[in-house]
Design a protein around this motif. Structure first.
Motif, mmCIF file in Angstrom:
data_model
loop_
_atom_site.group_PDB
_atom_site.id
_atom_site.type_symbol
_atom_site.label_atom_id
_atom_site.label_comp_id
_atom_site.label_asym_id
_atom_site.label_seq_id
_atom_site.Cartn_x
_atom_site.Cartn_y
_atom_site.Cartn_z
ATOM 1 N N LEU A 92 0.809 -1.348 0.130
ATOM 2 C CA LEU A 92 0.089 0.330 0.031
ATOM 3 C C LEU A 92 0.829 1.125 0.055
ATOM 4 N N MET A 93 2.313 1.530 0.482
ATOM 5 C CA MET A 93 2.840 2.587 0.980
ATOM 6 C C MET A 93 3.626 2.648 -0.513
ATOM 7 N N ASP A 94 3.901 1.216 -0.957
ATOM 8 C CA ASP A 94 4.927 1.443 -1.849
ATOM 9 C C ASP A 94 4.239 2.062 -3.126
ATOM 10 N N TYR A 95 2.921 0.953 -2.928
ATOM 11 C CA TYR A 95 2.280 1.740 -4.572
ATOM 12 C C TYR A 95 1.340 2.626 -5.043
ATOM 13 N N LEU A 96 0.607 3.087 -3.595
ATOM 14 C CA LEU A 96 0.141 3.870 -3.065
ATOM 15 C C LEU A 96 0.513 5.596 -2.584
ATOM 16 N N GLY A 97 1.615 5.151 -1.477
ATOM 17 C CA GLY A 97 1.743 6.528 -1.079
ATOM 18 C C GLY A 97 1.549 6.537 0.344
ATOM 19 N N VAL A 98 0.560 5.619 0.642
ATOM 20 C CA VAL A 98 -0.273 5.955 1.880
ATOM 21 C C VAL A 98 -0.733 4.235 2.731
ATOM 22 N N ILE A 99 -1.157 5.011 4.198
ATOM 23 C CA ILE A 99 -1.019 4.439 5.008
ATOM 24 C C ILE A 99 -2.147 3.321 5.200
ATOM 25 N N PRO A 100 -2.331 2.184 5.668
ATOM 26 C CA PRO A 100 -4.081 2.214 6.598
ATOM 27 C C PRO A 100 -4.417 2.753 7.117
ATOM 28 N N GLY A 101 -5.799 3.185 6.477
ATOM 29 C CA GLY A 101 -6.255 4.406 7.065
ATOM 30 C C GLY A 101 -6.247 6.143 7.028
ATOM 31 N N ALA A 102 -5.625 5.989 5.390
ATOM 32 C CA ALA A 102 -5.913 6.848 4.843
ATOM 33 C C ALA A 102 -5.719 6.639 3.262
ATOM 34 N N VAL A 103 -6.388 5.051 3.319
ATOM 35 C CA VAL A 103 -6.109 4.730 1.878
ATOM 36 C C VAL A 103 -7.618 5.089 0.963
ATOM 37 N N THR A 104 -6.882 5.787 -0.434
ATOM 38 C CA THR A 104 -7.849 7.243 -0.915
ATOM 39 C C THR A 104 -7.893 6.962 -2.448
ATOM 40 N N ALA A 105 -9.321 7.204 -3.442
ATOM 41 C CA ALA A 105 -8.984 6.890 -4.782
ATOM 42 C C ALA A 105 -7.704 7.908 -4.735
ATOM 43 N N PHE A 106 -7.495 9.423 -4.202
ATOM 44 C CA PHE A 106 -6.317 10.039 -4.902
ATOM 45 C C PHE A 106 -5.062 9.090 -4.655
#
Length: 166
Positions: A92-106
């Protein structure tokens, strides 16, 4: 590579001429925690599922916060190779740059190698305004539904609008 920040996201949206507004709030990690904000922030609020199939194809499912996604059958709708399971936080961090709880379409702004297929539930597109985390979970960014699709396309991703929730 260092993930983009909310400031980078806002600059990108501004560059695209996409109107957006952001409201700061206490960090929220779950839909249940964020329900208190509903009266203050109109529009459709999102829930995001970061999943992968058995061939390590990754998908981000963005649905309306109260929608239910059947993980046993959603693979047949999104084109996954067999059933899906949740992706690991490291991916999640590698691909979308976010942590669990901050997952977003952005998060697709950080997926420069296009390793994640983004799927927006068609019911969510019924809202004029869609609300999502701006790469962090202590704020909510509001954007027009069509503008969200334009943003996703501008990142080089094809925004798939499918019925994935019930």
């Amino acid at each position: 590579m260092q993930p983009k920040t909310d400031k980078d996201l806002f600059q990108f949206l501004d560059h695209l001429g996409i109107a957006h507004s952001t409201r700061e709030h206490a960090p929220v990690f779950t839909v249940a925690e964020s329900v208190a904000l509903r009266d203050e922030i109109p529009g459709g609020h999102t829930k995001n599922l970061f999943v992968k199939d058995k061939k390590d194809n990754y998908f981000l499912l963005t649905v309306e916060e109260h929608a239910t996604v059947d993980l046993k059958t959603v693979h047949t709708v999104i084109g996954a190779a067999g059933r899906v399971s949740f992706g690991r936080p490291e991916k999640l961090m590698d691909y979308l740059g976010v942590i669990p709880g901050a997952v977003t379409a952005f998060g697709v702004i950080n997926d420069v190698e296009h390793r994640v297929k983004i799927v927006i539930d068609e019911a969510l597109m019924g809202f004029d305004v869609i609300n999502a985390h701006p790469l962090r979970n202590d704020a909510t960014t509001s954007i027009g539904a069509k503008d969200l699709l334009a943003f996703i396309a501008a990142t080089g991703h094809e925004p798939l609008v499918l019925k994935v929730a019930s």
